[in-house]
Design an enzyme around this catalytic site. Structure first.
Site, PDB file in Angstrom:
ATOM      1  N   LYS A 100      -4.972  -9.871  -3.220  1.00  0.00           N
ATOM      2  CA  LYS A 100      -4.030 -10.977  -2.978  1.00  0.00           C
ATOM      3  C   LYS A 100      -2.930 -10.559  -2.013  1.00  0.00           C
ATOM      4  O   LYS A 100      -2.650 -11.247  -1.032  1.00  0.00           O
ATOM      5  CB  LYS A 100      -3.417 -11.405  -4.321  1.00  0.00           C
ATOM      6  CG  LYS A 100      -2.141 -12.209  -4.212  1.00  0.00           C
ATOM      7  CD  LYS A 100      -1.701 -12.734  -5.551  1.00  0.00           C
ATOM      8  CE  LYS A 100      -0.485 -12.119  -6.180  1.00  0.00           C
ATOM      9  NZ  LYS A 100       0.756 -12.109  -5.439  1.00  0.00           N
ATOM     10  N   ASN A 101      -2.308  -9.418  -2.300  1.00  0.00           N
ATOM     11  CA  ASN A 101      -1.124  -9.046  -1.524  1.00  0.00           C
ATOM     12  C   ASN A 101      -1.466  -8.530  -0.126  1.00  0.00           C
ATOM     13  O   ASN A 101      -0.563  -8.306   0.683  1.00  0.00           O
ATOM     14  CB  ASN A 101      -0.295  -8.004  -2.281  1.00  0.00           C
ATOM     15  CG  ASN A 101       0.402  -8.622  -3.493  1.00  0.00           C
ATOM     16  OD1 ASN A 101       0.362  -9.839  -3.678  1.00  0.00           O
ATOM     17  ND2 ASN A 101       1.012  -7.790  -4.312  1.00  0.00           N
ATOM     18  N   ARG A 104       5.959 -17.023  -3.655  1.00  0.00           N
ATOM     19  CA  ARG A 104       6.874 -16.099  -3.018  1.00  0.00           C
ATOM     20  C   ARG A 104       6.416 -15.779  -1.589  1.00  0.00           C
ATOM     21  O   ARG A 104       7.213 -15.554  -0.695  1.00  0.00           O
ATOM     22  CB  ARG A 104       6.911 -14.820  -3.868  1.00  0.00           C
ATOM     23  CG  ARG A 104       7.687 -13.682  -3.296  1.00  0.00           C
ATOM     24  CD  ARG A 104       9.168 -13.915  -3.418  1.00  0.00           C
ATOM     25  NE  ARG A 104       9.911 -12.854  -2.767  1.00  0.00           N
ATOM     26  CZ  ARG A 104      11.206 -12.899  -2.559  1.00  0.00           C
ATOM     27  NH1 ARG A 104      11.900 -13.919  -2.958  1.00  0.00           N
ATOM     28  NH2 ARG A 104      11.811 -11.911  -1.962  1.00  0.00           N
ATOM     29  N   CYS A 132       6.952 -15.815  -8.924  1.00  0.00           N
ATOM     30  CA  CYS A 132       7.213 -15.493 -10.320  1.00  0.00           C
ATOM     31  C   CYS A 132       8.699 -15.250 -10.548  1.00  0.00           C
ATOM     32  O   CYS A 132       9.384 -14.687  -9.698  1.00  0.00           O
ATOM     33  CB  CYS A 132       6.424 -14.249 -10.705  1.00  0.00           C
ATOM     34  SG  CYS A 132       4.668 -14.585 -10.871  1.00  0.00           S
ATOM     35  N   ARG A 189      15.329 -11.494  -6.327  1.00  0.00           N
ATOM     36  CA  ARG A 189      14.544 -11.384  -5.105  1.00  0.00           C
ATOM     37  C   ARG A 189      15.296 -11.911  -3.871  1.00  0.00           C
ATOM     38  O   ARG A 189      14.875 -12.864  -3.231  1.00  0.00           O
ATOM     39  CB  ARG A 189      13.191 -12.093  -5.274  1.00  0.00           C
ATOM     40  CG  ARG A 189      12.420 -11.538  -6.457  1.00  0.00           C
ATOM     41  CD  ARG A 189      11.072 -12.178  -6.634  1.00  0.00           C
ATOM     42  NE  ARG A 189       9.998 -11.366  -6.095  1.00  0.00           N
ATOM     43  CZ  ARG A 189       8.702 -11.597  -6.317  1.00  0.00           C
ATOM     44  NH1 ARG A 189       8.312 -12.603  -7.029  1.00  0.00           N
ATOM     45  NH2 ARG A 189       7.782 -10.821  -5.783  1.00  0.00           N
ATOM     46  N   PRO A 190      16.399 -11.262  -3.522  1.00  0.00           N
ATOM     47  CA  PRO A 190      17.130 -11.702  -2.323  1.00  0.00           C
ATOM     48  C   PRO A 190      16.367 -11.378  -1.036  1.00  0.00           C
ATOM     49  O   PRO A 190      15.342 -10.693  -1.074  1.00  0.00           O
ATOM     50  CB  PRO A 190      18.427 -10.901  -2.392  1.00  0.00           C
ATOM     51  CG  PRO A 190      18.114  -9.719  -3.232  1.00  0.00           C
ATOM     52  CD  PRO A 190      17.010 -10.107  -4.165  1.00  0.00           C
ATOM     53  N   ASP A 248      18.083 -10.166   1.832  1.00  0.00           N
ATOM     54  CA  ASP A 248      19.021  -9.494   2.745  1.00  0.00           C
ATOM     55  C   ASP A 248      18.342  -8.458   3.646  1.00  0.00           C
ATOM     56  O   ASP A 248      18.700  -8.305   4.808  1.00  0.00           O
ATOM     57  CB  ASP A 248      20.155  -8.839   1.942  1.00  0.00           C
ATOM     58  CG  ASP A 248      19.637  -7.829   0.932  1.00  0.00           C
ATOM     59  OD1 ASP A 248      18.781  -8.208   0.098  1.00  0.00           O
ATOM     60  OD2 ASP A 248      20.055  -6.665   0.982  1.00  0.00           O
ATOM     61  N   ASP A 250       3.583  -4.110 -10.689  1.00  0.00           N
ATOM     62  CA  ASP A 250       2.616  -5.165 -11.003  1.00  0.00           C
ATOM     63  C   ASP A 250       1.634  -4.761 -12.109  1.00  0.00           C
ATOM     64  O   ASP A 250       0.814  -5.581 -12.527  1.00  0.00           O
ATOM     65  CB  ASP A 250       1.838  -5.576  -9.739  1.00  0.00           C
ATOM     66  CG  ASP A 250       2.691  -6.415  -8.795  1.00  0.00           C
ATOM     67  OD1 ASP A 250       3.799  -6.812  -9.178  1.00  0.00           O
ATOM     68  OD2 ASP A 250       2.227  -6.679  -7.669  1.00  0.00           O
ATOM     69  N   ARG A 272      -2.821 -17.579 -10.225  1.00  0.00           N
ATOM     70  CA  ARG A 272      -2.182 -17.273  -8.942  1.00  0.00           C
ATOM     71  C   ARG A 272      -2.740 -15.987  -8.344  1.00  0.00           C
ATOM     72  O   ARG A 272      -2.732 -15.831  -7.113  1.00  0.00           O
ATOM     73  CB  ARG A 272      -0.667 -17.119  -9.124  1.00  0.00           C
ATOM     74  CG  ARG A 272       0.056 -18.428  -9.400  1.00  0.00           C
ATOM     75  CD  ARG A 272       1.555 -18.227  -9.333  1.00  0.00           C
ATOM     76  NE  ARG A 272       1.832 -17.288  -8.258  1.00  0.00           N
ATOM     77  CZ  ARG A 272       2.800 -16.394  -8.252  1.00  0.00           C
ATOM     78  NH1 ARG A 272       3.629 -16.313  -9.247  1.00  0.00           N
ATOM     79  NH2 ARG A 272       2.952 -15.574  -7.240  1.00  0.00           N
TER      80      ARG A 272
HETATM   81  C1  UD1 Z   1       5.572  -7.567  -3.159  1.00  0.00           C
HETATM   82  C2  UD1 Z   1       4.355  -8.057  -3.895  1.00  0.00           C
HETATM   83  C3  UD1 Z   1       4.603  -8.051  -5.398  1.00  0.00           C
HETATM   84  C4  UD1 Z   1       5.060  -6.674  -5.846  1.00  0.00           C
HETATM   85  C5  UD1 Z   1       6.252  -6.200  -5.000  1.00  0.00           C
HETATM   86  C6  UD1 Z   1       6.657  -4.765  -5.312  1.00  0.00           C
HETATM   87  C7  UD1 Z   1       3.342  -9.616  -2.346  1.00  0.00           C
HETATM   88  C8  UD1 Z   1       2.967 -11.026  -2.059  1.00  0.00           C
HETATM   89  N1  UD1 Z   1       4.038  -9.412  -3.479  1.00  0.00           N
HETATM   90  O1  UD1 Z   1       6.636  -8.478  -3.438  1.00  0.00           O
HETATM   91  O2  UD1 Z   1       3.389  -8.387  -6.066  1.00  0.00           O
HETATM   92  O3  UD1 Z   1       5.478  -6.736  -7.191  1.00  0.00           O
HETATM   93  O4  UD1 Z   1       5.905  -6.261  -3.604  1.00  0.00           O
HETATM   94  O5  UD1 Z   1       5.589  -3.908  -5.173  1.00  0.00           O
HETATM   95  O6  UD1 Z   1       2.984  -8.708  -1.623  1.00  0.00           O
HETATM   96  N2  UD1 Z   1      14.720  -6.879  -2.366  1.00  0.00           N
HETATM   97  C9  UD1 Z   1      16.034  -7.055  -1.969  1.00  0.00           C
HETATM   98  N3  UD1 Z   1      16.262  -7.613  -0.745  1.00  0.00           N
HETATM   99  C10 UD1 Z   1      15.270  -8.003   0.088  1.00  0.00           C
HETATM  100  C11 UD1 Z   1      13.921  -7.820  -0.339  1.00  0.00           C
HETATM  101  C12 UD1 Z   1      13.687  -7.253  -1.572  1.00  0.00           C
HETATM  102  O7  UD1 Z   1      16.963  -6.706  -2.699  1.00  0.00           O
HETATM  103  O8  UD1 Z   1      15.561  -8.499   1.179  1.00  0.00           O
HETATM  104  C13 UD1 Z   1      14.443  -6.298  -3.706  1.00  0.00           C
HETATM  105  C14 UD1 Z   1      13.720  -7.288  -4.619  1.00  0.00           C
HETATM  106  O9  UD1 Z   1      14.629  -8.168  -5.219  1.00  0.00           O
HETATM  107  C15 UD1 Z   1      13.051  -6.357  -5.598  1.00  0.00           C
HETATM  108  C16 UD1 Z   1      12.703  -5.143  -4.726  1.00  0.00           C
HETATM  109  O10 UD1 Z   1      13.523  -5.234  -3.572  1.00  0.00           O
HETATM  110  O11 UD1 Z   1      13.959  -5.986  -6.603  1.00  0.00           O
HETATM  111  C17 UD1 Z   1      11.244  -5.083  -4.300  1.00  0.00           C
HETATM  112  O12 UD1 Z   1      10.908  -6.263  -3.624  1.00  0.00           O
HETATM  113  P1  UD1 Z   1       9.795  -6.328  -2.475  1.00  0.00           P
HETATM  114  O13 UD1 Z   1       9.208  -4.969  -2.256  1.00  0.00           O
HETATM  115  O14 UD1 Z   1      10.384  -7.050  -1.329  1.00  0.00           O
HETATM  116  O15 UD1 Z   1       8.709  -7.236  -3.169  1.00  0.00           O
HETATM  117  P2  UD1 Z   1       7.958  -8.470  -2.563  1.00  0.00           P
HETATM  118  O16 UD1 Z   1       7.592  -8.186  -1.149  1.00  0.00           O
HETATM  119  O17 UD1 Z   1       8.695  -9.705  -2.898  1.00  0.00           O
END
Ligand code: UD1
Length: 419
Positions: free
Chosen positions: A24-25, A93, A117, A122-123, A125, A305, A398
């Site tokens: 999926k990812n 997401r 989810c 999940r910001p 920034d 995950d 999903r």
């Molecule tokens: C992706 C995966 C998800 C997996 C996650 C971590 C997909 C579609 N989803 O999610 O299944 O659980 O990686 O392996 O590939 N964060 C910030 N600011 C940002 C971006 C992220 O603070 O701008 C924080 C998030 O809130 C979270 C952490 O960083 O606490 C990890 O998030 P991230 O690695 O971005 O996960 P996703 O890409 O959303």
């Protein structure tokens, strides 16, 4: 809560072999990247899961030609619109991948904040900081992310955290930017390597994917290509967890065992042998779980995950453990449901303390609240004495293709009711 549900009678061993579907990812960002060219892009090994359906819908609404033939999805023509519909973005997401893809393809993007989810704030920034370093004007106004740039410029970007999504967005942007980009402290997940391979097949110049420093030389244009996602390491890990918990002899094909290293380590015990070869992961388990603590962290460490599935197994262990969650701040919501089955779990800030007791776990009605938590509940139900009903299977859909059919094929007493 809708009426659809998965009904599971616990206690069966699992035996046989399964092949896991495409990741999926990996598939979701590859589909987003397909709009970086107007040429034909074919993404192979796409699973039948609702997140992929939603991405197909989003690409079509943005004006791309999208056609699905079995597990191949072909995208062509680029996009004609830069604004995405809120209700669609809210369903997943991964709509955030359109941030990097759309701004690179069109110079402009307006995206409602993504859903997905409910496992943390999940910001965005890190995404927006990187885009701004590349010369974009990027802001969140109310519930909408707006971003524009005539042409992005290569930049040296140090990420404050190795965010998977931000790394993927910035890879797409850097591929078509003017000049070179360095991403420092970027994510190293296998899905990053899959996206880099896909982008390279389209003509991008990306070096260092799979390490924490990536260098990307911007090119003028990308072209059509055929690309494929590997097997889903989390779907495979979920089968490993189920086999370790229920006992039996299960062979899992179609996954790169190296990507599962920490997961296999966490489930290997004196009750559970796991052999990993190039072609197959084989789990032979007596159906007893050793108490073990884990800490989730970015790849190559234990994946967040797999955290709910791991905790579900630990409820049946022979002792006590702690599971610390360092990636998302709100990922123990499912624990309340496991407690309804008899589990002894106390959740503190980012940590769950589990006192395993197999005899305490009894089937009952529970509700999935997110994708992996839902999978964890099903695993517990496959082992617990008696019958369980897991509501809200749409969360599980999903990310898992025919979850109940896969486990029924291994001997679990599991079926879906949709009346
Ligand atoms: C992706 C995966 C998800 C997996 C996650 C971590 C997909 C579609 N989803 O999610 O299944 O659980 O990686 O392996 O590939 N964060 C910030 N600011 C940002 C971006 C992220 O603070 O701008 C924080 C998030 O809130 C979270 C952490 O960083 O606490 C990890 O998030 P991230 O690695 O971005 O996960 P996703 O890409 O959303």
């Amino acid at each position: 809560m809708d009426n659809e549900r998965i009904v599971i009678k616990g206690g069966n061993r699992l035996d046989g072999s399964v092949s896991v579907h495409g990741a999926k990812n990996a598939v979701l960002p590859l589909l987003a990247a397909a709009i970086l060219t107007k040429d034909d892009v074919a993404v192979e090994n796409c699973p039948y899961i609702s997140d992929v359906d939603a991405m197909v819908c989003l690409l079509s609404e943005l004006g791309a030609n999208v056609a699905r033939e079995d597990r191949r999805i072909c995208v062509s023509g680029g996009v004609t619109r830069t604004h995405a519909r809120e209700s669609l973005c809210k369903t997943m997401r991964s709509s955030m991948f359109m941030l990097g893809a759309l701004i690179s393809a069109t110079g402009e993007v307006e995206l409602p904040l993504p859903g997905g989810c409910d496992i943390g704030a999940r910001p965005l920034d890190i995404h927006l900081d990187g885009l701004r370093k590349m010369g974009a004007v990027a802001d969140i106004e109310g519930n909408v992310v707006r971003c524009s740039a005539a042409r992005l410029r290569g930049a040296d970007i140090v990420m404050r955290y190795p965010s998977v999504g931000a790394t993927e967005n910035l890879m797409m942007c850097a591929s078509l930017a003017e000049g070179d980009t360095t991403l420092v402290n970027c994510a190293r997940e296998p899905e990053i390597v899959a996206l880099a391979c896909g982008l390279r097949a389209m003509g991008a110049k990306i070096y260092g994917d799979g390490t924490s420093v990536m260098r990307i030389e911007g090119v003028q244009r990308l072209h059509g290509a055929r690309m494929s996602a590997g097997g889903d390491r989390i779907a495979a890990g979920t089968v490993v967890a189920a086999a370790a918990l229920c006992g039996g002899d299960v062979a899992i094909y179609g996954v790169n065992a190296g990507e599962l290293h920490t997961v296999l380590q966490a489930f290997r015990s004196r009750y559970c042998d796991i052999d990993a070869s190039d072609v197959c992961v084989r789990v032979r388990s007596q159906g007893r779980i050793s108490a073990r603590s884990v800490i989730t962290a970015p790849y190559p460490l234990f994946p967040t995950d797999m955290q709910p599935q791991f905790v579900a197994c630990q409820c049946f262990s022979d002792g006590a453990c702690t599971v610390r969650e360092t990636v998302f701040e709100n990922r123990f919501g499912y624990a309340e449901e496991l407690k309804r089955m008899g589990a002894s779990i106390s959740v503190g800030k980012n940590v769950a303390a589990v006192a395993g007791d197999p005899s305490a776990m009894k089937g009952t009605a529970v509700a999935a609240q997110d994708l992996r938590g839902g999978a964890g509940l099903c695993l517990a139900a496959m082992k617990a004495e008696g019958e369980s009903v897991v509501y809200n299977p749409r969360y599980i859909d999903r990310g898992y293709e025919s979850f109940e059919k896969l486990f029924a094929s291994l001997g679990a007493n599991i079926r879906r009711i949709s009346d």
